[in-house]
Design a protein around this motif. Sequence first.
Motif, PDB file in Angstrom:
ATOM      1  N   LYS A  15       0.774  -1.166   0.001  1.00 30.86           N
ATOM      2  CA  LYS A  15       0.042   0.254  -0.111  1.00 30.86           C
ATOM      3  C   LYS A  15       0.612   1.343   0.105  1.00 30.86           C
ATOM      4  N   LEU A  18       2.634   1.656  -3.534  1.00 32.24           N
ATOM      5  CA  LEU A  18       1.682   2.173  -4.429  1.00 32.24           C
ATOM      6  C   LEU A  18       1.338   3.737  -4.193  1.00 32.24           C
ATOM      7  N   LYS A  19       1.260   4.038  -2.918  1.00 31.04           N
ATOM      8  CA  LYS A  19       0.913   5.548  -2.544  1.00 31.04           C
ATOM      9  C   LYS A  19       2.098   6.463  -2.943  1.00 31.04           C
ATOM     10  N   LEU A  20       3.490   5.918  -2.836  1.00 27.20           N
ATOM     11  CA  LEU A  20       4.479   6.553  -3.329  1.00 27.20           C
ATOM     12  C   LEU A  20       4.820   6.632  -4.836  1.00 27.20           C
ATOM     13  N   ASN A  21       3.955   5.806  -5.606  1.00 27.95           N
ATOM     14  CA  ASN A  21       4.421   5.552  -6.826  1.00 27.95           C
ATOM     15  C   ASN A  21       5.501   4.779  -7.113  1.00 27.95           C
ATOM     16  N   LEU A  22       5.967   3.896  -6.271  1.00 30.05           N
ATOM     17  CA  LEU A  22       7.019   3.025  -6.680  1.00 30.05           C
ATOM     18  C   LEU A  22       6.959   1.819  -7.561  1.00 30.05           C
ATOM     19  N   PRO A  23       7.972   1.511  -8.363  1.00 24.47           N
ATOM     20  CA  PRO A  23       7.570   0.825  -9.484  1.00 24.47           C
ATOM     21  C   PRO A  23       7.549  -1.166  -9.064  1.00 24.47           C
ATOM     22  N   LYS A  25       4.553  -2.817  -9.498  1.00 26.22           N
ATOM     23  CA  LYS A  25       3.246  -3.269  -9.959  1.00 26.22           C
ATOM     24  C   LYS A  25       3.709  -4.783 -10.714  1.00 26.22           C
ATOM     25  N   ASP A 323      -3.994  -1.777  -9.310  1.00 26.74           N
ATOM     26  CA  ASP A 323      -4.054  -0.928  -8.133  1.00 26.74           C
ATOM     27  C   ASP A 323      -5.648  -1.038  -7.688  1.00 26.74           C
TER      28      ASP A 323
END
Length: 362
Positions: A15, A18-23, A25, A323
Amino acid sequence: MNQARVVNLGTFFIKLALKLNLPIKNLIRVTIFEQFCGGETINDCDATITSLHQSGIGTILDYSVEGEDKEASFDATAAEILKTIDKATGSDTIPFSVFKITGVASSDLLEKVQRKDELSDEEKAAFERARERVQRLCTHAYEHQVRIFIDAEESWIQGVIDDLAYEMMQQFNRERPIVYNTYQLYRHETLEALKTAFLDARQKGYYIGGKLVRGAYMEKERLRAREQEYFNPIHTSKEATDDDYNHAIDFCLDRLEHISICLGTHNEYSSQYCALKMKKLGIERNDDRIWFAQLLGMSDNISFNLAKAGYNVAKYVPYGPIDAVLPYLIRRAEENTSIAGQSSREFLLVKSELKRRGIGSL
C-alpha cells in the motif's frame, strides 16, 4: 501466506509503495495478482478461460474494482459488466455473469435507504440512477439469456440489495432463473429468509436463483455490532453456519423444479454433501440447475475433482487494474494466513503429493 507476520508487513508496504508511486506493479503482477486474477482487462482473461475450459470448468468474469464512489465510476463499472454479459452470450465457457450493487451505487446511500432515513432530492435522484443501472444490467442479461449473480455484501446494506434482487427476479425470472440473489448462511436469519423468498416467489409466479455462500465480512460484522451495540447477525459458531448451509442445500434440492442454485463454497464437506444428496434424489451430475463455484487460485482440489466427476463447476475469475483490485487481493492474502486458511491446506496437499511421487518437496 502461511506466515501472518509476512502477510501483514507485505500488505502494509505494498500500500505504501503504491501511494509513493514506487515501481512494484510488476512484482505484484507475477505473484499474488497472477495467482488470484485473470488479468487487467477482460481480454487478458482469455488464456485463463481457455485453460479452465480444457478441464471442464467454466469462468465467471468478476470485474473486481473496489473503493470507487463517484457517479462516473458507477457508470464505468456498469459498462464493464455489460461487456462481461456480452462475452458470456452464447458461450459454453462462461455460464454466469456477476456484479456487486456497491459497484454501481454508493454504499453510504444504500445504508441510508436501508435505515429508511429521509433522503434529499439529490440522494433520491442518485438512488434512482443506481436502480436504473441494476435494471439495465439485468435487462441485458435477460435479453441475452445470461444468468447473472448479484453478490451479497454487509448486513447494513444487504436489505436494500435483497429488495433490488427480488424486484429483478420478479421481472426476469418468469420462464427460468436469470437473476440470482446471494444468501450468506453465516447470518442466523438467512435460512429462514431463503425459505420466505421461495414462498413469495411461488405466490408471485417466478423462479428463484440462489447462490449459497457462507459469508465474507465476519470480522467487520462483529466489530460493527459491538461498536454500535446491536445483536451480532453472525452465527456464534462455525458449526451453526455449516448446519444452516447444508440445510439450505437440502431445501433447494428438494424444490429443484422452482429453484436453481450455485454453491459458492470452499468447503469440501458441503460439496460432498450436495453431491451425495443429488445421487440420493436421482439428480444427474450435470443438471444445469446445480453449479459449484470457487475462486480462481483457491480450492483447485475441489473444483477440478468435481469437474472431472461430471458436475457443473465454475471459477470466479476477478480482473481489473492492479491497483484497483488490490483490496480484493489483500483480502485473499489475509484470509489465508492461518494454518486453517485454504491456501495453507492446499500447500500441505501439494507437499504431500510431491512426497508421494518422490519428486522433491517445498
